[in-house]
Design a protein around this motif. Structure first.
Motif, mmCIF file in Angstrom:
data_model
loop_
_atom_site.group_PDB
_atom_site.id
_atom_site.type_symbol
_atom_site.label_atom_id
_atom_site.label_comp_id
_atom_site.label_asym_id
_atom_site.label_seq_id
_atom_site.Cartn_x
_atom_site.Cartn_y
_atom_site.Cartn_z
ATOM 1 N N LEU A 1 0.846 -1.274 0.044
ATOM 2 C CA LEU A 1 0.171 0.101 -0.132
ATOM 3 C C LEU A 1 0.781 1.299 -0.017
ATOM 4 C CD1 LEU A 1 -2.566 -1.065 2.703
ATOM 5 C CD2 LEU A 1 -2.785 -1.024 0.145
ATOM 6 N N GLU A 2 0.557 2.349 -0.639
ATOM 7 C CA GLU A 2 1.024 3.583 -0.498
ATOM 8 C C GLU A 2 0.622 4.237 0.699
ATOM 9 O OE1 GLU A 2 1.132 8.036 -2.729
ATOM 10 O OE2 GLU A 2 0.081 6.431 -3.453
ATOM 11 N N LEU A 3 1.286 4.864 1.561
ATOM 12 C CA LEU A 3 0.994 5.633 2.763
ATOM 13 C C LEU A 3 1.599 6.806 2.593
ATOM 14 C CD1 LEU A 3 0.003 6.010 5.751
ATOM 15 C CD2 LEU A 3 1.962 5.114 6.674
ATOM 16 N N ALA A 4 0.991 7.717 2.171
ATOM 17 C CA ALA A 4 1.389 9.097 1.970
ATOM 18 C C ALA A 4 0.977 10.276 3.168
ATOM 19 C CB ALA A 4 0.468 9.757 0.404
ATOM 20 N N LEU B 1 -4.970 1.157 7.226
ATOM 21 C CA LEU B 1 -3.935 0.207 6.743
ATOM 22 C C LEU B 1 -4.617 -1.269 6.978
ATOM 23 C CD1 LEU B 1 -0.661 1.689 8.165
ATOM 24 C CD2 LEU B 1 -1.581 1.622 5.722
ATOM 25 N N LYS B 2 -5.178 -1.673 8.047
ATOM 26 C CA LYS B 2 -5.487 -3.085 8.527
ATOM 27 C C LYS B 2 -6.679 -3.615 7.161
ATOM 28 C CE LYS B 2 -6.798 -5.691 12.085
ATOM 29 N NZ LYS B 2 -7.123 -6.010 13.600
ATOM 30 N N TYR B 3 -7.632 -2.576 7.090
ATOM 31 C CA TYR B 3 -8.626 -2.981 5.949
ATOM 32 C C TYR B 3 -8.762 -2.401 4.675
ATOM 33 C CZ TYR B 3 -10.639 -4.569 10.466
ATOM 34 O OH TYR B 3 -10.548 -5.336 11.583
ATOM 35 N N THR B 4 -7.623 -1.887 4.297
ATOM 36 C CA THR B 4 -7.513 -1.502 2.898
ATOM 37 C C THR B 4 -6.558 -2.638 2.287
ATOM 38 O OG1 THR B 4 -7.634 1.023 3.175
ATOM 39 C CG2 THR B 4 -6.597 0.266 1.275
ATOM 40 N N ILE C 1 -7.683 11.789 7.320
ATOM 41 C CA ILE C 1 -7.166 10.205 6.694
ATOM 42 C C ILE C 1 -8.165 9.549 6.003
ATOM 43 C CG2 ILE C 1 -6.733 7.894 7.655
ATOM 44 C CD1 ILE C 1 -6.575 10.788 10.223
ATOM 45 N N THR C 2 -7.636 9.408 4.699
ATOM 46 C CA THR C 2 -8.319 9.056 3.728
ATOM 47 C C THR C 2 -7.914 7.544 3.127
ATOM 48 O OG1 THR C 2 -8.652 11.132 2.831
ATOM 49 C CG2 THR C 2 -9.338 9.274 1.327
ATOM 50 N N GLY D 1 -4.279 -0.029 -3.015
ATOM 51 C CA GLY D 1 -4.514 1.305 -3.222
ATOM 52 C C GLY D 1 -3.640 2.062 -2.110
ATOM 53 N N TYR D 2 -4.178 3.170 -1.541
ATOM 54 C CA TYR D 2 -3.638 3.852 -0.677
ATOM 55 C C TYR D 2 -4.167 4.405 0.700
ATOM 56 C CZ TYR D 2 -6.622 7.482 -2.656
ATOM 57 O OH TYR D 2 -7.642 8.184 -3.044
ATOM 58 N N VAL D 3 -3.448 4.759 1.541
ATOM 59 C CA VAL D 3 -3.773 5.709 2.663
ATOM 60 C C VAL D 3 -3.362 6.934 2.787
ATOM 61 C CG1 VAL D 3 -3.922 5.836 5.261
ATOM 62 C CG2 VAL D 3 -4.231 3.484 4.179
ATOM 63 N N LYS D 4 -3.976 8.054 2.753
ATOM 64 C CA LYS D 4 -3.350 9.365 2.781
ATOM 65 C C LYS D 4 -3.636 9.856 4.126
ATOM 66 C CE LYS D 4 -3.260 9.934 -2.230
ATOM 67 N NZ LYS D 4 -3.984 10.748 -3.519
ATOM 68 N N VAL D 5 -2.647 10.585 4.604
ATOM 69 C CA VAL D 5 -2.636 11.487 5.781
ATOM 70 C C VAL D 5 -2.267 12.734 5.633
ATOM 71 C CG1 VAL D 5 -1.926 11.616 8.384
ATOM 72 C CG2 VAL D 5 -1.994 9.379 7.338
#
Length: 409
Positions: free
Chosen positions: A266-269, A297-300, A321-322, A303-307
């Motif tokens: 996953l992308e963590l931006a 992060l756990k349920y994605t 947080i998206t 794709g990505y998680v953006k902070v």
């Protein structure tokens, strides 16, 4: 009639008995050097630390002379129980046994070099040692499983007592759901304990122990989440005001989450200003952010998680947080919007997404909604407003507005 012990093995047992103090000293020294000894164990006497190991060595020597006792009589309530009481992890207790095996093996090999044991006698001594060490590990694991089960059942009883007087329908639903999850996890622990009753599981022991450990960890996390919720609802949480740089806290938090994101591709931006000085409770801000990021992060799955955080005005700053995860179910989202006014809070500690529910033995659904209730309470304490945008299979976005200076409220 019982077979007479081989003369070579009789001499070996006499040698090991004479060397017992040296063996125990070497065992303790290697445990200390390898960092297995916990702080609590460092403070106890030598005899207390050695516990039942001297009796184990005697039992091993007697076993080679066909005078073997059941290890349960020697170790039963002792080694595993004592190590549990002193807070030593099961893995570390097992390492103690492994180190003891190496020390005894070195002594047997040293004797062989000086006295030239026959190949048959050497193999027999090694086999006896391996069998006894495996039994020692098994009894320790059994004791840990028994004590873990007792502790978990006691905590579950406390939880059931706390569930008797829920404050509202939403809380009752969330706590009952979580109670169901806890019972599922308890079944895993009990099944592991039941399987450990079988003496013939050496090849499966590692898998069983790992499964029990995962279940126990998940149970502990669920119970801790509930205790947090109860503490918040009882208003036992106090605000500790301080001036801090939100950018520093959030950047470090994101950095610590990168390994988890990488492990799932996953992308963590993370994006925010170079500095954002605010006055609030830094620990509670961090808890809110950590829970939401960890949940995303756990349920994605892809794709990505953006902070993203930024200054909204002289009086407010925001955290968003998206994720591209499964989103919240319509029922869950409706519960949140009806329970959360525009000026109220909501949140998540590994909050579980209904769209991502799994079987209890996979231990991933950690009490639907409990995390959101925790976040809501934390946000309320910090006078923060939360808004949620979500749709099934279309991800979720949490935006929280914090006051720049909580002391001015």
């Amino acid at each position: 009639m019982p077979e007479e012990p081989h003369p070579e093995l009789k001499v070996l047992t006499e040698y090991l008995s004479d060397k017992k103090e040296a063996i125990l000293e070497q065992w303790e020294q290697e445990i200390t050097e390898r960092g297995v000894k916990s702080q609590d164990l460092l403070s106890i006497s030598q005899s207390a630390f050695q516990n039942s190991i001297p009796a184990f060595i005697d039992n091993f020597c007697n076993g080679m002379l066909h005078q073997r006792q059941a290890l349960s009589d020697v170790l039963g309530e002792m080694h595993g129980s004592q190590r549990w009481e002193y807070g030593l992890a099961l893995q570390e207790t097992m390492r103690e046994w492994n180190i003891l095996e190496l020390v005894l093996m070195d002594q047997i090999n040293a004797f062989q070099e000086e006295n030239t044991l026959s190949v048959a006698s050497l193999k027999k001594a090694h086999r006896f040692l391996i069998e006894d060490i495996n039994e020692g590990i098994l009894y320790s694991v059994k004791k840990y499983a028994e004590l873990q089960q007792q502790e978990s059942e006691a905590r579950l009883r406390d939880l059931q007592q706390a569930l008797k007087e829920p404050s509202d329908i939403s809380r009752r639903h969330n706590l009952r759901s979580t109670s169901h999850d806890l019972k599922g996890i308890m079944k895993n622990i009990q099944m592991g304990f039941f399987l450990l009753e079988d003496e013939n599981i050496d090849r499966e022991a590692a898998e069983i122990i790992e499964k029990m450990s995962i279940s126990a960890d998940s149970l502990e996390q669920l119970l801790n989440d509930l205790l947090d919720l109860f503490r918040l609802e009882a208003r036992h949480e106090e605000i500790e005001l301080s001036e801090f740089d939100a950018t520093k806290i959030l950047s470090e938090l994101c950095e610590s989450m990168h390994p988890m994101a990488t492990s799932k591709d996953l992308e963590l931006a993370c994006d925010g200003p170079e500095s954002l000085i605010v006055k609030s409770d830094s620990q509670k801000v961090q808890r809110i952010a950590r829970n939401l990021i960890l949940n995303a992060l756990k349920y994605t799955s892809e794709g990505y998680v953006k902070v993203k955080w930024k200054e909204q005005s002289d009086h407010q700053w925001s955290l968003e947080i998206t994720d591209t995860g499964p989103g919240l179910s319509a029922t869950h989202a409706e519960t949140l919007t009806t329970k959360t006014k525009p000026s109220s809070p909501v949140e998540s500690e590994p909050l579980s997404s209904p769209a991502n529910q799994q079987a209890p033995d996979e231990v991933q659904n950690h009490g639907e909604g409990i995390g959101l209730l925790i976040v809501r309470h934390l946000c309320k304490l910090l006078d923060a407003n939360i808004s949620i945008t979500t749709a099934p299979e279309d991800g979720t976005s949490f935006e929280i507005l914090f006051p720049r200076d909580l002391s001015g409220k």
